[in-house]
Structure formats: structure tokens, C-alpha cells
Design a protein around this motif. Structure first.
Motif, PDB file in Angstrom:
ATOM      1  N   UNK A 181     -13.779 -10.006  19.355  1.00 11.71           N
ATOM      2  CA  UNK A 181     -13.191 -10.846  18.316  1.00 11.71           C
ATOM      3  C   UNK A 181     -13.689 -10.414  16.923  1.00 11.71           C
ATOM      4  N   UNK A 182     -14.976 -10.186  16.839  1.00 16.02           N
ATOM      5  CA  UNK A 182     -15.568  -9.743  15.564  1.00 16.02           C
ATOM      6  C   UNK A 182     -14.956  -8.424  15.093  1.00 16.02           C
ATOM      7  N   UNK A 183     -14.817  -7.517  16.057  1.00 15.15           N
ATOM      8  CA  UNK A 183     -14.315  -6.177  15.708  1.00 15.15           C
ATOM      9  C   UNK A 183     -12.851  -6.240  15.284  1.00 15.15           C
ATOM     10  N   UNK A 184     -12.046  -7.033  15.998  1.00 14.98           N
ATOM     11  CA  UNK A 184     -10.627  -7.150  15.627  1.00 14.98           C
ATOM     12  C   UNK A 184     -10.496  -7.769  14.232  1.00 14.98           C
ATOM     13  N   UNK A 185     -11.394  -8.690  13.913  1.00 19.95           N
ATOM     14  CA  UNK A 185     -11.379  -9.296  12.578  1.00 19.95           C
ATOM     15  C   UNK A 185     -11.723  -8.240  11.533  1.00 19.95           C
ATOM     16  N   UNK A 186     -12.735  -7.415  11.837  1.00 22.55           N
ATOM     17  CA  UNK A 186     -13.164  -6.381  10.889  1.00 22.55           C
ATOM     18  C   UNK A 186     -12.064  -5.373  10.578  1.00 22.55           C
ATOM     19  N   UNK A 187     -11.249  -5.051  11.577  1.00 17.92           N
ATOM     20  CA  UNK A 187     -10.192  -4.066  11.321  1.00 17.92           C
ATOM     21  C   UNK A 187      -8.920  -4.721  10.767  1.00 17.92           C
ATOM     22  N   UNK A 188      -9.032  -5.988  10.413  1.00 23.71           N
ATOM     23  CA  UNK A 188      -7.937  -6.652   9.695  1.00 23.71           C
ATOM     24  C   UNK A 188      -6.779  -7.092  10.557  1.00 23.71           C
ATOM     25  N   UNK A 189      -7.056  -7.408  11.833  1.00 24.82           N
ATOM     26  CA  UNK A 189      -5.994  -7.941  12.695  1.00 24.82           C
ATOM     27  C   UNK A 189      -5.852  -9.436  12.390  1.00 24.82           C
ATOM     28  N   UNK A 190      -4.666  -9.882  11.980  1.00 22.31           N
ATOM     29  CA  UNK A 190      -4.509 -11.313  11.712  1.00 22.31           C
ATOM     30  C   UNK A 190      -4.488 -12.095  13.026  1.00 22.31           C
ATOM     31  N   UNK A 191      -4.977 -13.296  13.030  1.00 17.27           N
ATOM     32  CA  UNK A 191      -5.046 -14.157  14.234  1.00 17.27           C
ATOM     33  C   UNK A 191      -5.608 -13.397  15.447  1.00 17.27           C
ATOM     34  N   UNK A 192      -6.800 -12.866  15.319  1.00 17.36           N
ATOM     35  CA  UNK A 192      -7.346 -12.034  16.408  1.00 17.36           C
ATOM     36  C   UNK A 192      -7.465 -12.774  17.742  1.00 17.36           C
ATOM     37  N   UNK A 193      -7.728 -14.097  17.690  1.00 12.61           N
ATOM     38  CA  UNK A 193      -7.820 -14.896  18.934  1.00 12.61           C
ATOM     39  C   UNK A 193      -6.546 -14.768  19.751  1.00 12.61           C
ATOM     40  N   UNK A 194      -5.409 -14.814  19.042  1.00 10.43           N
ATOM     41  CA  UNK A 194      -4.118 -14.739  19.726  1.00 10.43           C
ATOM     42  C   UNK A 194      -3.809 -13.287  20.128  1.00 10.43           C
ATOM     43  N   UNK A 195      -4.046 -12.367  19.177  1.00 10.68           N
ATOM     44  CA  UNK A 195      -3.665 -10.958  19.416  1.00 10.68           C
ATOM     45  C   UNK A 195      -4.434 -10.362  20.595  1.00 10.68           C
ATOM     46  N   UNK A 196      -5.685 -10.794  20.776  1.00 10.80           N
ATOM     47  CA  UNK A 196      -6.455 -10.172  21.869  1.00 10.80           C
ATOM     48  C   UNK A 196      -5.894 -10.497  23.253  1.00 10.80           C
ATOM     49  N   UNK A 197      -5.062 -11.526  23.317  1.00 15.09           N
ATOM     50  CA  UNK A 197      -4.428 -11.875  24.609  1.00 15.09           C
ATOM     51  C   UNK A 197      -3.111 -11.114  24.802  1.00 15.09           C
ATOM     52  N   UNK A 198      -2.678 -10.396  23.768  1.00 14.85           N
ATOM     53  CA  UNK A 198      -1.397  -9.672  23.845  1.00 14.85           C
ATOM     54  C   UNK A 198      -1.533  -8.356  24.608  1.00 14.85           C
ATOM     55  N   UNK A 199      -0.380  -7.856  25.042  1.00 17.37           N
ATOM     56  CA  UNK A 199      -0.298  -6.517  25.635  1.00 17.37           C
ATOM     57  C   UNK A 199       0.154  -5.545  24.539  1.00 17.37           C
ATOM     58  N   UNK A 200      -0.156  -4.235  24.683  1.00 16.17           N
ATOM     59  CA  UNK A 200       0.176  -3.277  23.621  1.00 16.17           C
ATOM     60  C   UNK A 200       1.631  -3.351  23.135  1.00 16.17           C
ATOM     61  N   UNK A 201       2.601  -3.530  24.074  1.00 13.73           N
ATOM     62  CA  UNK A 201       4.013  -3.472  23.628  1.00 13.73           C
ATOM     63  C   UNK A 201       4.364  -4.614  22.678  1.00 13.73           C
ATOM     64  N   UNK A 202       3.502  -5.622  22.600  1.00 15.53           N
ATOM     65  CA  UNK A 202       3.792  -6.762  21.719  1.00 15.53           C
ATOM     66  C   UNK A 202       3.340  -6.510  20.271  1.00 15.53           C
ATOM     67  N   UNK A 203       2.691  -5.372  20.034  1.00 12.87           N
ATOM     68  CA  UNK A 203       2.170  -5.102  18.692  1.00 12.87           C
ATOM     69  C   UNK A 203       2.886  -3.928  18.017  1.00 12.87           C
ATOM     70  N   UNK A 204       2.879  -3.934  16.669  1.00 10.38           N
ATOM     71  CA  UNK A 204       3.490  -2.830  15.905  1.00 10.38           C
ATOM     72  C   UNK A 204       2.571  -1.598  15.957  1.00 10.38           C
ATOM     73  N   UNK A 205       3.110  -0.440  15.540  1.00 11.07           N
ATOM     74  CA  UNK A 205       2.318   0.802  15.530  1.00 11.07           C
ATOM     75  C   UNK A 205       1.049   0.671  14.685  1.00 11.07           C
ATOM     76  N   UNK A 206       1.186   0.037  13.513  1.00 17.44           N
ATOM     77  CA  UNK A 206       0.031  -0.119  12.609  1.00 17.44           C
ATOM     78  C   UNK A 206      -1.047  -0.994  13.246  1.00 17.44           C
ATOM     79  N   UNK A 207      -0.601  -2.078  13.909  1.00 18.73           N
ATOM     80  CA  UNK A 207      -1.561  -2.985  14.577  1.00 18.73           C
ATOM     81  C   UNK A 207      -2.244  -2.264  15.740  1.00 18.73           C
ATOM     82  N   UNK A 208      -1.439  -1.488  16.491  1.00 15.61           N
ATOM     83  CA  UNK A 208      -2.027  -0.759  17.634  1.00 15.61           C
ATOM     84  C   UNK A 208      -3.079   0.233  17.141  1.00 15.61           C
TER      85      UNK A 208
END
Ligand SMILES: Nc1ncnc2c1ncn2[C@@H]1O[C@H](COP(=O)(O)OP(=O)(O)OP(=O)(O)O)[C@@H](O)[C@H]1O
Ligand code: SF4
Ligand SMILES: [Mg+2]
Length: 330
Positions: free
Chosen positions: A137-164
Motif C-alpha cells: 500500500x505504501x509503495x503504490x501510494x509512493x508511485x502515485x497510484x490513486x486509491x491504492x486500496x482499491x487498485x491493489x485488488x484489481x487485475x492488470x487488465x483493469x488498469x491503463x498502460x501508465x498505471x501498469x
């Protein structure tokens, strides 16, 4: 040792049916501790295979046949060409991380972002599940992922190229490696996202004191991120120096061509400049300078004798007869 990595006289060949073709020849370079080295050159020049050889990721028919690749973490030196698979498993991801152009090469479509980042931690640490979750969670926040709590439950296909790519960067940095090798990390992204990712890499690198090798065909990326630069052409280093040498005291006609191409891109008044011709086929280089067929300054000697890489000012080396009295004797 002031260098985290020293590559000395590295050769990479295609070894097949008793025949050997050389793809990368006699390449030497250093990466300073906390330093940033750019490797630039057109497609097919040998940038990626050089990077893969550092991590022992070359597979048949490619082989690093000569040279040393010394990684020094501050307390011990390891020759990466000789290291056994146990040592390499410990080094990959923990001491040296790679970021590739295509984030999906580093991600598994079947696992969530959290599971994939945690896997790196599981392999290299004894952390408990809740500690791992906190770190992810800390690391995803550091790299500027918005709503990291939610995003960490996602699968790769649910994210854009920049987010991946941000996810991949968080995976590469979570164990605070000493060296990052980034191979075209922004090439697949659009221009705005590209700038954001480069800024992110720069910020993280300075806060973690990580050294970086930035591989790219884009001199703009080099200008944004690197202190030292090597220019690759047809499996050889043709020019090396610090960023000022490369951009302001450019010596090699190939580097000049690369810079003119970038400048003409940004200047609507002038015609778009491209270096004529193409990189020769790997392993089928004619005698003399490998750039001679495309060089507007070629002399008789250039087609006869291969120029050596030679120092033209402290730390600034070039492989060109123009700097070696080449016009006088063939
Ligand atoms: N598995 C392989 N088998 C045979 N030749 C290969 C293999 N992988 C790479 N090569 C050759 O090695 C040379 C260097 O390839 P490399 O991928 O390092 O180029 P590059 O500089 O990274 O180019 P790009 O900018 O397109 O990524 C190329 O001529 C390529 O065709
Ligand atoms: S050695 Fe000759 S052909 Fe090669 S880059 Fe220099 S001038 Fe051009
Ligand atoms: Mg490549």
C-alpha cells in the motif's frame, strides 16, 4: 569501489552449430554508485541484450562469451557472468531490478496487483502477511497510484498502460534495490504519461539513492534522466561521456545524427532530419568503421580500418577517424 557496476570487454555472440556471430563487441562501461547511465542507440544496436546479460537473462542462441560484469553492492563484488543460479535469484529483484517497455511482461494477468507485488516480498523477505500488505500500500501510494486500496485488488487488465508501468516501478523498487535497469520504460506510453513516469523515476531514484541504467533510443529521455551516456552503434560503443560532452561537445557523426534528428522534431521551421540508411545486420559488419555507409564525413581510411575508441578529453571517448589523424594514412 565507487562504481556499482563495471562491465569490462563484454562480448555477446549468437552461438549456433559451431558458428559464432558477434552481436556486442568489446563493450566496457561503469555505473557510478547513485549514478545514472544512459544507453542510447537505434533499434537493433545491442542495448537490450547488453542489459539482459547483466542479469544473466540471455537464452540460447545468445551468449555472453567474454568479459566481466562486476556488481559491487558496497561490501562484496560478484562477477555476474560467473554467478550461479542461486546467487542470481537472490540478486534479481532484490539488488538489481529491471523495468521493461511493456509492463505486461512483468505482470501475470491471473493475479491481483497486491498478490503480484507481495510475491516479490514473499520471495526475498520473511515479512508477515499484514506487514506485506502495508508495504504494498505504501509503495503504490509512493508511485502515485490513486486509491491504492482499491487498485491493489484489481487485475492488470483493469488498469491503463501508465498505471501498469507505475505498478511495475513499485515492484522494482519495493526492496530498495541498489541498481535499476530500465529498458525503454516509457516508449509504450503517450507523451504526457511518459513525462510523468520519467519524473517519478527521477524522484524515487534520488530518495532511494538507487543507481540506474536507462536504455532508450530517445535522446530526450537521456537528457531528462542521465548524468553519463554511452552511445551504441552496431554492437559497439561509438561515443561515451557525461551529458554535457554528449549534447554540447558531440564528437561522433552518429551521435550528431541522433541529436539533429531530435532537434528537427522540435523545430517546425526545418525539415525532419533522419540519418540516411539503416543499422547493418548484426554479425555481418563490413571491415572499417561500422557507420561508414551512413556517414557524411567518411574518408578512405574509414572503409579500410576500424577506428578504436579513444579519449578526446577526460572521460569523453569517441570511435572515429576524424579524431585520430585518419585522413592522412590509408
Ligand atoms: N534471441 C535472439 N536470437 C538472435 N538474434 C537476436 C536475439 N535477440 C536479439 N538478437 C539480435 O541482437 C541484436 C541486438 O538486439 P537488441 O534487442 O539488444 O537491440 P536493441 O538495441 O535493444 O534494439 P531496440 O531499440 O529495438 O530494443 C539485434 O540485431 C537482434 O536482431
Ligand atoms: S570513422 Fe569515418 S565513417 Fe566512421 S564515423 Fe568517423 S568519419 Fe564517419
Ligand atoms: Mg531493446
Amino acid at each position: 569501489m565507487d562504481n556499482i557496476l563495471e562491465v569490462k570487454n563484454l562480448n555477446i555472440d549468437i552461438v549456433e552449430n559451431k558458428s559464432t556471430k558477434s552481436l556486442v563487441e568489446n563493450v566496457s562501461f561503469n555505473v557510478k554508485r547513485k549514478g545514472s547511465l544512459g544507453i542510447v542507440g537505434e533499434s537493433g544496436c545491442g542495448k537490450s541484450i547488453t542489459a539482459m546479460s547483466i542479469m544473466q537473462l540471455l537464452s540460447h542462441p545468445l551468449k555472453a562469451t567474454k568479459g566481466k560484469i562486476i556488481f559491487n553492492d558496497g561490501s562484496k563484488s560478484i562477477d555476474m557472468r560467473e554467478a550461479n543460479s542461486n546467487i542470481m535469484r537472490k540478486i534479481r529483484g532484490k539488488e538489481i531490478s529491471m523495468i521493461f517497455q511493456e509492463p505486461m511482461t512483468a505482470l501475470d494477468p491471473l493475479f491481483t496487483i497486491e498478490e503480484q507485488i507481495a510475491e516479490v516480498l514473499k520471495f526475498h523477505t520473511d515479512l508477515k502477511k499484514v506487514e506485506m500488505k502495508k508495504l504494498v500500500l505504501e509503495m503504490l501510494t509512493k508511485v502515485g497510484i490513486p486509491q491504492p486500496q482499491r487498485i491493489m485488488k484489481n487485475y492488470p487488465h483493469q488498469l491503463s498502460g501508465g498505471m501498469l508501468q507505475r505498478v511495475v516501478i513499485s515492484m522494482a523498487l519495493i526492496l530498495n534495490p541498489k541498481l535499476i535497469i530500465a529498458d525503454e520504460p516509457t516508449t509504450a506510453l503517450d507523451v504526457t504519461i511518459q513525462a510523468q513516469i520519467l519524473e517519478l523515476i527521477n524522484d524515487l531514484r534520488s530518495s532511494y539513492d538507487t543507481s540506474i541504467i536507462m536504455i532508450t533510443h530517445d535522446l530526450g529521455v537521456i537528457a531528462e534522466t542521465c548524468e553519463d551516456v554511452i552511445v551504441f552503434y552496431a554492437g559497439q560503443i561509438v561515443e561515451e561521456g557525461n551529458i554535457m560532452d554528449i549534447f554540447h561537445n558531440t564528437s561522433h557523426p552518429y551521435t550528431k545524427g541522433l541529436i539533429n534528428a531530435v532537434r528537427s522534431l522540435g523545430d517546425k521551421e526545418t525539415e525532419l532530419f533522419t540519418i540516411p540508411g539503416t543499422v547493418p545486420v548484426a554479425g555481418e559488419f563490413s571491415k572499417g568503421c561500422r557507420f561508414a555507409e551512413r556517414c557524411g564525413e567518411a574518408m578512405a581510411i574509414c572503409r579500410e580500418k576500424e577506428p578504436e575508441l579513444m579519449e578526446i578529453s577526460p572521460g569523453h571517448n569517441t570511435r572515429c577517424w576524424l579524431y585520430n589523424g585518419g585522413d592522412t594514412n590509408v
